[in-house]
Design a protein around this motif. Structure first.
Motif, short mmCIF file in Angstrom:
data_model
loop_
_atom_site.label_atom_id
_atom_site.label_comp_id
_atom_site.label_asym_id
_atom_site.label_seq_id
_atom_site.Cartn_x
_atom_site.Cartn_y
_atom_site.Cartn_z
N SER A 55 0.84 -1.19 0.00
CA SER A 55 0.00 0.00 0.00
C SER A 55 0.87 1.24 0.00
O SER A 55 2.05 1.20 0.36
CB SER A 55 -0.94 0.03 1.22
OG SER A 55 -0.20 0.22 2.42
N GLU A 81 4.20 0.81 2.36
CA GLU A 81 4.13 -0.41 3.16
C GLU A 81 4.52 -1.57 2.26
O GLU A 81 3.88 -1.80 1.23
CB GLU A 81 2.72 -0.60 3.69
CG GLU A 81 2.54 -1.84 4.57
CD GLU A 81 1.09 -2.13 4.86
OE1 GLU A 81 0.21 -1.50 4.22
OE2 GLU A 81 0.81 -2.99 5.70
N TRP A 118 4.48 -5.74 7.42
CA TRP A 118 3.06 -5.42 7.60
C TRP A 118 2.87 -4.35 8.67
O TRP A 118 3.34 -4.49 9.78
CB TRP A 118 2.32 -6.69 7.98
CG TRP A 118 0.87 -6.51 8.25
CD1 TRP A 118 0.25 -6.50 9.46
CD2 TRP A 118 -0.16 -6.34 7.29
NE1 TRP A 118 -1.09 -6.34 9.31
CE2 TRP A 118 -1.38 -6.25 7.99
CE3 TRP A 118 -0.18 -6.26 5.89
CZ2 TRP A 118 -2.60 -6.06 7.34
CZ3 TRP A 118 -1.40 -6.10 5.26
CH2 TRP A 118 -2.59 -5.99 5.97
N GLY A 119 2.19 -3.28 8.27
CA GLY A 119 1.85 -2.25 9.23
C GLY A 119 2.93 -1.20 9.45
O GLY A 119 2.66 -0.20 10.12
N LYS A 120 4.13 -1.40 8.95
CA LYS A 120 5.20 -0.42 9.15
C LYS A 120 5.34 0.43 7.90
O LYS A 120 5.55 -0.09 6.80
CB LYS A 120 6.52 -1.14 9.42
CG LYS A 120 6.55 -1.99 10.68
CD LYS A 120 7.92 -2.62 10.87
CE LYS A 120 7.94 -3.54 12.07
NZ LYS A 120 9.28 -4.15 12.27
N LEU A 121 5.22 1.73 8.07
CA LEU A 121 5.36 2.63 6.94
C LEU A 121 6.77 3.21 6.89
O LEU A 121 7.35 3.54 7.92
CB LEU A 121 4.37 3.79 7.05
CG LEU A 121 2.88 3.46 6.96
CD1 LEU A 121 2.06 4.74 7.05
CD2 LEU A 121 2.59 2.74 5.65
N TYR A 137 2.02 4.38 17.41
CA TYR A 137 3.34 4.47 16.78
C TYR A 137 4.10 5.67 17.34
O TYR A 137 3.51 6.70 17.66
CB TYR A 137 3.20 4.67 15.26
CG TYR A 137 2.34 3.64 14.57
CD1 TYR A 137 0.95 3.75 14.55
CD2 TYR A 137 2.91 2.56 13.91
CE1 TYR A 137 0.15 2.82 13.91
CE2 TYR A 137 2.12 1.62 13.26
CZ TYR A 137 0.74 1.76 13.27
OH TYR A 137 -0.04 0.82 12.63
N TYR A 165 7.22 8.12 15.93
CA TYR A 165 8.08 8.50 14.83
C TYR A 165 8.97 9.66 15.28
O TYR A 165 8.63 10.43 16.17
CB TYR A 165 7.27 9.02 13.63
CG TYR A 165 6.41 8.00 12.93
CD1 TYR A 165 5.08 7.81 13.30
CD2 TYR A 165 6.92 7.26 11.87
CE1 TYR A 165 4.29 6.88 12.63
CE2 TYR A 165 6.12 6.35 11.19
CZ TYR A 165 4.81 6.17 11.58
OH TYR A 165 4.03 5.27 10.91
N LEU A 197 10.03 5.53 11.65
CA LEU A 197 9.38 4.78 12.72
C LEU A 197 10.39 4.32 13.76
O LEU A 197 11.41 3.70 13.44
CB LEU A 197 8.66 3.56 12.12
CG LEU A 197 7.89 2.69 13.09
CD1 LEU A 197 6.72 3.46 13.72
CD2 LEU A 197 7.38 1.44 12.39
N GLN A 234 -4.09 -2.19 11.43
CA GLN A 234 -2.69 -2.27 11.00
C GLN A 234 -2.64 -2.45 9.50
O GLN A 234 -3.44 -3.17 8.92
CB GLN A 234 -2.00 -3.44 11.69
CG GLN A 234 -0.50 -3.47 11.49
CD GLN A 234 0.18 -4.55 12.31
OE1 GLN A 234 -0.48 -5.45 12.80
NE2 GLN A 234 1.48 -4.46 12.46
N GLY A 235 -1.67 -1.78 8.88
CA GLY A 235 -1.52 -1.91 7.44
C GLY A 235 -2.29 -0.83 6.72
O GLY A 235 -1.99 0.35 6.87
#
Lengths: 111, 113
Positions: A30, A91, A96-99, B33, B35, B45, B97-98
């Motif tokens: 994504s 992503e 998964w889930g970490k940008l 999160y 950052y 992150l 998530q995602g």
């Protein structure tokens, strides 16, 4: 690895169009787009998903080329309120889930 | 606006001192999160949490630790602050998530002298 955004900066007059590009060297699941005004927090604009689904802003459009791992954000008929720094966040499938965010594109819209 | 607050908003500290930043949400979102934002690097992150006591490292986690004992609070600790940790720190929350939008807090500007 951080996605690459281009251009680094763009100056527009009200009503003009601009395109901001975001490219990655890895397969993407994504792409997220955010806008940040000076001294403020980033604000969500939209998400583009593998397979073509989009979620987000009604007045700003974007595309996602899965084969090229690229996304473009289209600022159409720009308004003064469009000024700010635009960030893409990518992503990848195995994170998964970490940008991972690009360095940003500064947009200035003048009267 | 998403109910996210960060404290403190500004802090100046000396090298070698411990620092804890707090993120508080009222949205009951599961994902949180941390950052950091530095010129030329965008947002990077540090750590994230996918539930109470469930955390994982991000791309720049060295020198940072986190804790989440309640859904609404996510703490970021610099055990021994260094000048390289001078930055603006943003907390974000997400309902999933995602492929879910992230909502960012107002940020904490930290200066380590």
């Amino acid at each position: 690895q951080q996605p690459v955004q281009s251009p680094q900066a763009v100056i527009l007059r009200e009503g003009e169009d601009a395109v901001i590009n975001c490219s990655s060297s890895k397969a993407l699941y994504s792409v997220h787009w955010y806008r940040q005004k000076h001294g403020e927090a980033p604000v969500f604009l939209m998400i583009l998903l593998k397979g073509g689904e989009q979620k987000g802003h009604e007045k700003i459009s974007a595309s996602f080329n899965e084969k090229k791992q690229q996304s473009s954000l289209y600022l159409t008929a720009s308004q003064l309120s469009y000024s700010g720094t635009y960030f893409c966040g990518t992503e990848i499938a195995d994170s998964w889930g970490k940008l991972q965010f690009g360095a940003g594109t500064q947009v200035v819209v003048t009267p | 606006d998403a109910g996210i607050t960060q404290s403190p908003r500004h802090k100046v500290t000396e090298t070698g001192t411990p620092v804890t930043l707090r993120c508080h949400q009222t949205e009951n979102h599961r994902y949180m999160y941390w950052y950091r934002q530095d010129p030329g690097h965008g947002l990077r992150l540090i750590h994230y949490s996918y539930g109470v006591k469930d955390t994982d490292k991000g791309e720049v986690s060295d020198g940072y630790s986190v804790s989440r004992s309640k859904t609404e609070d996510f703490l970021l600790t610099l055990e021994s602050a260094t000048s390289s940790q001078t930055s603006v720190y943003f907390c974000a929350i997400s309902p999933g998530q995602g492929p879910y939008e992230q909502y960012f807090g107002p940020g904490t500007r930290l200066t380590v002298t």
